[in-house]
Design a protein around this motif. Structure first.
Motif, mmCIF file in Angstrom:
data_model
loop_
_atom_site.group_PDB
_atom_site.id
_atom_site.type_symbol
_atom_site.label_atom_id
_atom_site.label_comp_id
_atom_site.label_asym_id
_atom_site.label_seq_id
_atom_site.Cartn_x
_atom_site.Cartn_y
_atom_site.Cartn_z
ATOM 1 N N LEU A 88 8.966 2.223 15.949
ATOM 2 C CA LEU A 88 8.475 1.242 14.977
ATOM 3 C C LEU A 88 7.061 0.779 15.321
ATOM 4 O O LEU A 88 6.191 0.692 14.441
ATOM 5 C CB LEU A 88 9.420 0.045 14.913
ATOM 6 N N ALA A 91 4.632 3.686 14.637
ATOM 7 C CA ALA A 91 4.480 3.972 13.208
ATOM 8 C C ALA A 91 3.700 2.873 12.492
ATOM 9 O O ALA A 91 2.855 3.152 11.633
ATOM 10 C CB ALA A 91 5.856 4.151 12.572
ATOM 11 N N LEU A 92 3.985 1.623 12.838
ATOM 12 C CA LEU A 92 3.251 0.516 12.213
ATOM 13 C C LEU A 92 1.770 0.562 12.577
ATOM 14 O O LEU A 92 0.905 0.258 11.750
ATOM 15 C CB LEU A 92 3.857 -0.817 12.632
ATOM 16 N N ARG A 95 0.203 3.207 10.510
ATOM 17 C CA ARG A 95 0.135 2.832 9.091
ATOM 18 C C ARG A 95 -0.933 1.774 8.818
ATOM 19 O O ARG A 95 -1.660 1.853 7.831
ATOM 20 C CB ARG A 95 1.509 2.312 8.645
ATOM 21 N N PHE A 96 -1.035 0.776 9.707
ATOM 22 C CA PHE A 96 -1.924 -0.359 9.430
ATOM 23 C C PHE A 96 -3.139 -0.416 10.345
ATOM 24 O O PHE A 96 -4.027 -1.243 10.118
ATOM 25 C CB PHE A 96 -1.137 -1.675 9.529
ATOM 26 N N ALA A 109 9.064 -6.470 13.360
ATOM 27 C CA ALA A 109 9.808 -5.255 13.685
ATOM 28 C C ALA A 109 10.728 -5.486 14.874
ATOM 29 O O ALA A 109 11.885 -5.044 14.884
ATOM 30 C CB ALA A 109 8.839 -4.106 13.976
ATOM 31 N N PRO A 201 4.640 -4.355 -1.992
ATOM 32 C CA PRO A 201 5.502 -4.343 -0.816
ATOM 33 C C PRO A 201 6.609 -5.388 -0.876
ATOM 34 O O PRO A 201 7.743 -5.123 -0.468
ATOM 35 C CB PRO A 201 4.523 -4.633 0.329
ATOM 36 N N LEU A 243 11.372 -2.898 5.623
ATOM 37 C CA LEU A 243 10.609 -1.828 6.273
ATOM 38 C C LEU A 243 10.071 -0.849 5.228
ATOM 39 O O LEU A 243 8.917 -0.415 5.306
ATOM 40 C CB LEU A 243 11.504 -1.106 7.278
ATOM 41 N N LEU A 244 10.909 -0.517 4.255
ATOM 42 C CA LEU A 244 10.464 0.361 3.167
ATOM 43 C C LEU A 244 9.301 -0.278 2.413
ATOM 44 O O LEU A 244 8.313 0.395 2.082
ATOM 45 C CB LEU A 244 11.625 0.623 2.209
ATOM 46 N N ALA A 246 7.122 -2.444 3.546
ATOM 47 C CA ALA A 246 5.912 -2.467 4.369
ATOM 48 C C ALA A 246 5.221 -1.105 4.390
ATOM 49 O O ALA A 246 3.998 -1.010 4.268
ATOM 50 C CB ALA A 246 6.259 -2.907 5.792
ATOM 51 N N PHE A 247 6.007 -0.038 4.537
ATOM 52 C CA PHE A 247 5.409 1.284 4.690
ATOM 53 C C PHE A 247 5.016 1.927 3.358
ATOM 54 O O PHE A 247 3.986 2.590 3.268
ATOM 55 C CB PHE A 247 6.378 2.216 5.425
ATOM 56 N N ALA A 248 5.837 1.739 2.346
ATOM 57 C CA ALA A 248 5.615 2.492 1.117
ATOM 58 C C ALA A 248 5.638 1.637 -0.140
ATOM 59 O O ALA A 248 5.598 2.167 -1.248
ATOM 60 C CB ALA A 248 6.660 3.606 0.995
#
Length: 261
Positions: A88, A91-92, A95-96, A109, A201, A243-244, A246-248
């Protein structure tokens, strides 16, 4: 190695250490025990865990999943939580990037992973985590605001209110049968953070949690693990939806608006 990958790798290593602490939180908070003292020990023989046996993942592998003193099995969930937290965090970061909002997302997270595990274990989301979690999240977002501007504040506050209002309505309307109070208390924290990222989001995270929960419930009934009256912990689905989001969430919401535009 690029700067982004280096940062993601470094924060993934931090995630391993945080995940090790989360294992303590998951075990002790539901039991009303301190997460600081005493030190970790084997639940079977009571022998203190040595420092060399506290290395995330590696120690579990070297010990072959057993206590050094009594050979009692150590659940594989311990290294899985550590690896999950590392994944997590990494990946975060990818992503950010090293953005001002990243600390708030990493914090969420971490507590989200702990809350999901606790909910699966004892079917509740402890206020000891969720209540201070809202305050810490607000502070971290405020720091992000000082660093990057305050334009997201209005949406974040409205989002938190929307999340809380929906969850409270479901809890109140069913007399607590269809929604736990722990879910209600956690909702504004998730709404606040996702709202800081935007309405996409936030809404995808909100609706995604219910969609995931429905799929989980139907699947458990189909395989005979639950019935129509079974109480299925909703926290993990709620957090997976967040989580979904935040990411997508931005991409999914944009695609949805494109289909109706």
């Amino acid at each position: 190695m690029s700067t982004e990958l280096t940062a993601a790798a470094a924060l993934a290593l931090l995630g391993l250490l945080v995940g090790s602490f989360l294992n303590v939180v998951v075990h002790r908070v539901p039991a009303g025990q301190s997460v600081v003292r005493p030190g970790s020990s084997c639940p079977e023989c009571g022998s203190p865990v040595r420092a060399r046996d506290n290395i995330p993942v590696v120690s579990w592998l070297l010990l072959r999943g057993r206590c050094r003193d009594c050979a009692h099995p150590i659940s594989a969930r311990y290294p899985l939580v550590e690896l999950g937290c590392a994944a997590l965090f990494g990946a975060l970061t990818l992503r950010f990037g090293l953005s001002p909002i990243l600390p708030a997302l990493l914090f969420l997270a971490a507590i989200g992973l702990a809350l999901a595990m606790i909910d699966l274990d004892v079917s509740r989301l402890p206020f000891e985590i969720s209540v201070p979690g809202l305050g810490v999240t607000a502070v971290l977002l405020a720091l992000a605001g000082f660093a990057d501007g305050w334009s997201p504040v209005a949406v974040a506050l409205l989002s938190a209110l929307a999340w809380f209002g929906l969850y409270w309505s479901l809890w109140f309307g069913t007399g607590g049968r269809g929604m736990g109070l722990g879910d209600v208390v956690l909702a504004p924290t998730l709404g606040l953070a996702l709202g800081w990222l935007g309405w996409g989001p936030s809404l995808v995270g909100l609706l995604g949690g219910f969609a995931i929960g429905s799929v989980v419930g139907v699947t458990l009934m189909l395989v005979g693990r639950a019935g129509r009256r079974s109480q299925i912990p909703f926290g993990p689905s709620m957090l997976a939806g967040a989580l979904l989001g935040a990411f997508a969430g931005s991409a999914i919401w944009g695609a949805y608006l494109g289909t109706i535009g």
